[in-house]
Design an enzyme around this catalytic site. Structure first.
Site, PDB file in Angstrom:
ATOM      1  N   GLN A 191      44.715  40.475  35.067  1.00  0.00           N
ATOM      2  CA  GLN A 191      44.828  41.826  35.636  1.00  0.00           C
ATOM      3  C   GLN A 191      45.792  42.704  34.850  1.00  0.00           C
ATOM      4  OE1 GLN A 191      42.888  43.082  37.848  1.00  0.00           O
ATOM      5  NE2 GLN A 191      41.886  41.220  38.557  1.00  0.00           N
ATOM      6  N   CYS A 351      38.755  35.843  45.821  1.00  0.00           N
ATOM      7  CA  CYS A 351      38.948  34.539  45.152  1.00  0.00           C
ATOM      8  C   CYS A 351      40.418  34.145  45.150  1.00  0.00           C
ATOM      9  CB  CYS A 351      38.423  34.548  43.723  1.00  0.00           C
ATOM     10  SG  CYS A 351      36.666  34.793  43.618  1.00  0.00           S
TER      11      CYS A 351
HETATM   12  C1  LIG Z   1      44.278  37.122  38.348  1.00  0.00           C
HETATM   13  C2  LIG Z   1      42.933  36.570  37.952  1.00  0.00           C
HETATM   14  N1  LIG Z   1      42.862  35.376  37.361  1.00  0.00           N
HETATM   15  C3  LIG Z   1      41.683  34.847  36.975  1.00  0.00           C
HETATM   16  C4  LIG Z   1      40.510  35.507  37.196  1.00  0.00           C
HETATM   17  C5  LIG Z   1      39.216  34.867  36.776  1.00  0.00           C
HETATM   18  O1  LIG Z   1      38.573  35.632  35.800  1.00  0.00           O
HETATM   19  P1  LIG Z   1      37.118  35.183  35.305  1.00  0.00           P
HETATM   20  O2  LIG Z   1      36.216  35.301  36.481  1.00  0.00           O
HETATM   21  O3  LIG Z   1      36.774  36.141  34.219  1.00  0.00           O
HETATM   22  O4  LIG Z   1      37.230  33.804  34.817  1.00  0.00           O
HETATM   23  C6  LIG Z   1      40.520  36.754  37.834  1.00  0.00           C
HETATM   24  C7  LIG Z   1      39.272  37.471  38.145  1.00  0.00           C
HETATM   25  O5  LIG Z   1      39.210  38.277  39.039  1.00  0.00           O
HETATM   26  C8  LIG Z   1      41.775  37.304  38.212  1.00  0.00           C
HETATM   27  O6  LIG Z   1      41.847  38.493  38.814  1.00  0.00           O
END
Ligand SMILES: Cc1ncc(COP(=O)(O)O)c(C=O)c1O
Length: 392
Positions: A191, A351
């Site tokens: 982020q 998530c």
């Molecule tokens: C803080 C953070 N970490 C990890 C992720 C995972 O990213 P990705 O889905 O591209 O693997 C996200 C996705 O929203 C996130 O906001």
């Protein structure tokens, strides 16, 4: 400061909707889409294999993209690895780290599942995992991390900016605590990358991860992994493109980054990412940060003023504004925002269930601002949320 209205011309879909779901994924500028189109129409081939002209041109563009990303973050290109997303980047580290039974890992309660589950699973192989508390605004207190460090602590995994709260962690302090204790640190920059300046030389993380499809404006299916000491980490995937010799008995791996990029990578995606990172750099991360942070601060304070709206997160926030309308389900609010005014926001747990549970709610509405959002769009959000409160 760049001109937001002319920047918007590079993102055609913004004529159709008010896009406030940038923490989930951002729109990709036409310049990056054209770069991918050029790959398909002019020189598509596999990367790193083959002497013919198209293979050479593809390899050059792919490696140029690596140079662009490395120079954007001020890190070494040989330590800059392309993955398919932040999740894969984190799993490469959690799987490839030389764990011993009894080792200890520290994470926080406000991590995305992608920066939580890969560490929690290590419990199965006898690694102890501590999840440190955060405050109600999603801010990690570096002292909580210092207090959790023990003799057997090997690694701290922490977000730079929370995707739930928009809280900006004091990553310099956390990193220096890790260094003093001789503990490795993984910074989840999902982020923050492209949204705010990151001084990699002073943070000096052992591992830094981010997706290509958020603040870096690249296509989905791209991610970045920086490893300070690549020889210490085993490759998660083995196969073509990452070995220098193979016999019946054994094989010898290439050094990083090839060692971590087995198989045919997402070549068009990486080329698009290289171009989108250049686009972000041309606008200037400091200007982007100022723009997104100001919009979010104003949106939070205007939403807070509406009776029946609760806003979460700290006063000093990145571009993320989580809120709820009292008496309404977050998904219903998100649906009404879309159906009445074409406002696209995210709703639910984002998530990050433990972080949202910590608030005592079963989900939030999340408006997240990008470099191309405008004051008028903010007005529209505030006005529509205010209208929604009248429905309760
Ligand atoms: C803080 C953070 N970490 C990890 C992720 C995972 O990213 P990705 O889905 O591209 O693997 C996200 C996705 O929203 C996130 O906001």
């Amino acid at each position: 400061m760049y001109d937001v209205l002319s920047v918007r011309e590079d993102f055609p879909v913004l004529k159709e909707v008010i896009y406030l779901d940038n923490a989930a994924t951002t729109q990709t500028p036409v310049q990056a889409v054209y770069a991918m189109q050029d790959y398909f129409f002019k020189y598509a081939a596999n990367h790193g294999r083959g002497a013919h002209r198209l293979a050479r041109e593809t390899t050059n563009h792919y490696e140029d993209a690596r140079e662009s990303v490395a120079s954007f973050f001020n890190i070494d290109a040989e330590k800059t690895i392309f993955t398919k997303n932040a999740t894969e980047s984190i799993n490469i580290v959690s799987r490839g780290f030389p764990w011993k039974k009894g080792d200890h890992v520290i994470v926080t309660l406000v991590e995305h599942h992608s920066n939580l589950l890969p560490w929690m699973r290590l419990r199965d192989i006898g690694v102890e995992v501590t999840v440190v508390d955060v405050d109600v605004a999603g801010v990690v207190n570096p002292e909580e991390i210092r207090n959790a460090i023990k003799d057997n602590t090997r690694l701290i995994a922490v977000n730079h900016v929370s995707n739930v709260f928009g809280s900006v962690q004091d990553i310099e302090t956390i990193s220096s605590i890790a260094r003093q204790a001789g503990v490795k640190i993984l910074v989840d920059g999902s982020q923050s990358a492209g949204n705010m300046s990151i001084d990699m030389k002073s943070v000096d993380p052992d591992f830094f991860v981010c997706p290509g499809h958020k603040g870096l404006l690249g296509p989905q299916g791209t991610g970045v992994l920086y490893i300070k000491e690549p020889d210490e980490i085993e490759s998660l995937f083995l196969g073509g493109g990452m070995v220098s010799s193979v016999t019946r008995e054994s094989f010898k791996m290439e050094p990083s980054p090839a060692k971590f990029e087995a198989g045919t990578p997402n070549i068009p995606g990486v080329i698009g990412l290289g171009r989108s990172v250049e686009y972000v750099a041309e606008l200037g991360v400091d200007s982007i940060q100022k723009h997104e942070f100001e919009l979010a601060r104003e949106a939070a304070s205007r939403l807070e003023d509406i009776a029946g709206v609760e806003v979460y997160g700290p006063k000093k926030r990145a571009g993320v504004v989580p809120f709820n309308v009292t008496g309404m389900n977050a998904h219903d609010v998100a649906m009404i925002l879309d159906q009445t005014k074409g406002i696209c926001v995210r709703s639910g747990y984002h998530c990050a269930m433990p972080g949202v549970d910590n608030l005592g709610v079963n989900g939030t509405v999340r408006a997240s601002f990008g470099l191309y959002n405008t004051e008028d769009e903010l007005e529209s959000l505030v006005k529509t949320v205010s209208d929604i409160t009248a429905l309760v």
